[in-house]
Design a protein around this motif. Structure first.
Motif, mmCIF file in Angstrom:
data_model
loop_
_atom_site.group_PDB
_atom_site.id
_atom_site.type_symbol
_atom_site.label_atom_id
_atom_site.label_comp_id
_atom_site.label_asym_id
_atom_site.label_seq_id
_atom_site.Cartn_x
_atom_site.Cartn_y
_atom_site.Cartn_z
ATOM 1 N N PRO A 117 34.340 16.022 -8.539
ATOM 2 C CA PRO A 117 33.105 15.482 -8.165
ATOM 3 C C PRO A 117 32.819 16.784 -7.000
ATOM 4 C CG PRO A 117 34.812 14.404 -7.158
ATOM 5 C CD PRO A 117 35.449 14.877 -8.015
ATOM 6 N N PRO A 118 31.695 17.258 -6.991
ATOM 7 C CA PRO A 118 30.921 17.886 -6.006
ATOM 8 C C PRO A 118 31.429 17.561 -4.619
ATOM 9 C CG PRO A 118 29.433 17.233 -7.177
ATOM 10 C CD PRO A 118 30.553 16.451 -7.806
ATOM 11 N N ALA A 119 31.799 18.425 -3.517
ATOM 12 C CA ALA A 119 32.241 18.282 -2.454
ATOM 13 C C ALA A 119 30.975 17.698 -1.379
ATOM 14 C CB ALA A 119 32.957 19.357 -1.736
ATOM 15 N N ASP A 120 30.518 16.276 -1.695
ATOM 16 C CA ASP A 120 29.319 16.058 -0.881
ATOM 17 C C ASP A 120 29.712 15.600 0.645
ATOM 18 O OD1 ASP A 120 27.246 16.579 -2.703
ATOM 19 O OD2 ASP A 120 27.538 14.382 -3.747
ATOM 20 N N ASP A 121 30.813 15.311 0.627
ATOM 21 C CA ASP A 121 31.460 14.927 2.046
ATOM 22 C C ASP A 121 31.656 16.043 3.017
ATOM 23 O OD1 ASP A 121 33.755 15.759 0.515
ATOM 24 O OD2 ASP A 121 34.783 14.068 1.431
ATOM 25 N N VAL A 122 31.856 17.165 2.341
ATOM 26 C CA VAL A 122 31.998 18.639 3.373
ATOM 27 C C VAL A 122 30.747 19.278 3.979
ATOM 28 C CG1 VAL A 122 32.503 20.922 3.113
ATOM 29 C CG2 VAL A 122 33.705 19.413 1.745
ATOM 30 N N GLU A 123 30.833 19.270 5.313
ATOM 31 C CA GLU A 123 29.782 19.313 6.046
ATOM 32 C C GLU A 123 29.806 21.006 6.139
ATOM 33 O OE1 GLU A 123 29.087 17.182 9.614
ATOM 34 O OE2 GLU A 123 29.604 15.558 8.801
ATOM 35 N N GLY A 124 28.433 21.618 6.602
ATOM 36 C CA GLY A 124 28.182 23.192 6.973
ATOM 37 C C GLY A 124 27.513 23.705 5.629
ATOM 38 N N ASP A 125 27.141 24.837 5.901
ATOM 39 C CA ASP A 125 26.399 25.731 5.150
ATOM 40 C C ASP A 125 27.414 26.252 4.208
ATOM 41 O OD1 ASP A 125 24.151 24.860 6.443
ATOM 42 O OD2 ASP A 125 23.971 26.941 7.325
ATOM 43 N N VAL A 126 26.966 26.893 2.909
ATOM 44 C CA VAL A 126 27.664 27.476 2.054
ATOM 45 C C VAL A 126 26.865 28.811 2.078
ATOM 46 C CG1 VAL A 126 28.627 27.972 -0.381
ATOM 47 C CG2 VAL A 126 28.424 25.587 0.529
ATOM 48 N N GLN A 127 27.828 30.231 2.400
ATOM 49 C CA GLN A 127 27.151 31.419 2.559
ATOM 50 C C GLN A 127 28.088 32.339 1.728
ATOM 51 O OE1 GLN A 127 26.906 32.598 6.421
ATOM 52 N NE2 GLN A 127 25.773 30.669 7.161
ATOM 53 N N ALA A 128 27.525 33.056 1.005
ATOM 54 C CA ALA A 128 28.098 34.272 0.402
ATOM 55 C C ALA A 128 27.277 35.444 0.495
ATOM 56 C CB ALA A 128 28.249 33.995 -1.243
ATOM 57 N N PHE A 129 27.735 36.457 1.378
ATOM 58 C CA PHE A 129 27.262 37.528 1.589
ATOM 59 C C PHE A 129 27.848 38.584 1.350
ATOM 60 C CE2 PHE A 129 24.997 35.192 5.553
ATOM 61 C CZ PHE A 129 24.000 34.540 4.665
ATOM 62 N N GLY A 130 27.288 39.819 0.622
ATOM 63 C CA GLY A 130 28.068 41.068 0.542
ATOM 64 C C GLY A 130 28.307 41.161 -0.975
ATOM 65 N N ARG A 131 28.527 42.576 -1.446
ATOM 66 C CA ARG A 131 28.735 42.732 -2.846
ATOM 67 C C ARG A 131 29.836 41.605 -3.293
ATOM 68 N NH1 ARG A 131 29.960 48.333 -6.013
ATOM 69 N NH2 ARG A 131 29.865 47.347 -8.077
ATOM 70 N N ASP A 132 29.378 41.221 -4.549
ATOM 71 C CA ASP A 132 30.393 40.250 -5.400
ATOM 72 C C ASP A 132 30.965 39.235 -4.716
ATOM 73 O OD1 ASP A 132 30.233 42.001 -7.615
ATOM 74 O OD2 ASP A 132 31.898 43.457 -6.881
ATOM 75 N N ALA A 133 30.268 38.736 -3.380
ATOM 76 C CA ALA A 133 30.622 37.716 -2.710
ATOM 77 C C ALA A 133 30.459 36.465 -3.511
ATOM 78 C CB ALA A 133 29.985 37.727 -1.323
ATOM 79 N N LEU A 134 31.482 35.494 -3.166
ATOM 80 C CA LEU A 134 31.370 33.992 -3.951
ATOM 81 C C LEU A 134 31.461 32.970 -2.924
ATOM 82 C CD1 LEU A 134 31.534 32.487 -6.538
ATOM 83 C CD2 LEU A 134 33.784 32.940 -6.566
ATOM 84 N N GLY A 135 30.831 31.919 -2.813
ATOM 85 C CA GLY A 135 31.061 30.891 -2.072
ATOM 86 C C GLY A 135 30.594 29.658 -2.520
ATOM 87 N N ALA A 136 31.563 28.446 -2.603
ATOM 88 C CA ALA A 136 31.022 27.307 -3.132
ATOM 89 C C ALA A 136 31.652 26.235 -2.252
ATOM 90 C CB ALA A 136 31.833 27.236 -4.453
ATOM 91 N N ALA A 137 31.132 24.936 -1.999
ATOM 92 C CA ALA A 137 31.240 23.711 -1.185
ATOM 93 C C ALA A 137 32.397 23.095 -2.175
ATOM 94 C CB ALA A 137 30.272 22.984 -1.032
ATOM 95 N N GLY A 138 32.411 23.357 -3.312
ATOM 96 C CA GLY A 138 33.521 22.415 -4.104
ATOM 97 C C GLY A 138 34.603 23.467 -4.462
ATOM 98 N N GLY A 139 34.964 23.202 -5.795
ATOM 99 C CA GLY A 139 36.055 23.782 -6.404
ATOM 100 C C GLY A 139 35.796 25.048 -7.324
ATOM 101 N N ILE A 140 36.489 26.091 -7.491
ATOM 102 C CA ILE A 140 36.246 27.387 -8.237
ATOM 103 C C ILE A 140 37.426 27.305 -8.974
ATOM 104 C CG2 ILE A 140 36.012 29.595 -8.024
ATOM 105 C CD1 ILE A 140 35.074 29.406 -5.256
ATOM 106 N N SER A 141 37.227 27.103 -10.265
ATOM 107 C CA SER A 141 38.221 27.207 -11.214
ATOM 108 C C SER A 141 37.915 27.826 -12.888
ATOM 109 C CB SER A 141 38.896 26.006 -11.526
ATOM 110 O OG SER A 141 38.376 24.999 -11.991
ATOM 111 N N ARG A 142 38.604 28.439 -13.464
ATOM 112 C CA ARG A 142 38.277 28.775 -14.817
ATOM 113 C C ARG A 142 36.982 29.743 -14.912
ATOM 114 N NH1 ARG A 142 40.159 27.893 -19.061
ATOM 115 N NH2 ARG A 142 38.319 27.182 -20.033
#
Length: 118
Positions: free
Chosen positions: A84-109
């Motif tokens: 499930p998405p990480a709704d209980d995680v507080e804070g912003d999600v930021q991805a700044f810069g070339r090819d940057a990646l950011g997620a509040a939940g899992g990153i797979s496959r």
């Protein structure tokens, strides 16, 4: 009947009034209060921002995606339940810069570059 000159003036006044109404709605949308709280009930709102060439950010999970020329993701065997998405995680999600990646939940496959496979 009304002559064309009077109709033209009336249409100009109506158009100008509608333009002012549109401007006021736009200004209100820019400065309105923050949206409703997150589903976690913490009373906070998560902001998801990305900036940069090919940068990606997600407020939840990033799973099973192909990004790039000829990038592919093969089907996987079914799992018991998706994360499930990480709704209980507080804070912003930021991805700044070339090819940057950011997620509040899992990153797979994921296949993130040209000619990659997952």
């Amino acid at each position: 009947m009304v002559d064309l000159d009077t109709a033209d003036r009336a249409a100009s006044v109506v158009g100008a009034a509608l333009g002012v109404v549109g401007l006021l709605v736009s200004v209100y949308a820019l400065f309105r209060p923050s949206p409703s709280p997150s589903p976690s009930g913490t009373g906070t709102t998560r902001r998801v921002r990305s900036r940069g060439r090919r940068a990606m950010a997600a407020g939840g999970n990033i799973n099973g995606n192909a990004f790039g020329t000829r990038a592919t993701v093969r089907p996987s065997a079914p799992t018991a339940a998706p994360t499930p998405p990480a709704d209980d995680v507080e804070g912003d999600v930021q991805a700044f810069g070339r090819d940057a990646l950011g997620a509040a939940g899992g990153i797979s496959r994921n296949a993130f570059v040209d000619n990659s496979r997952a």
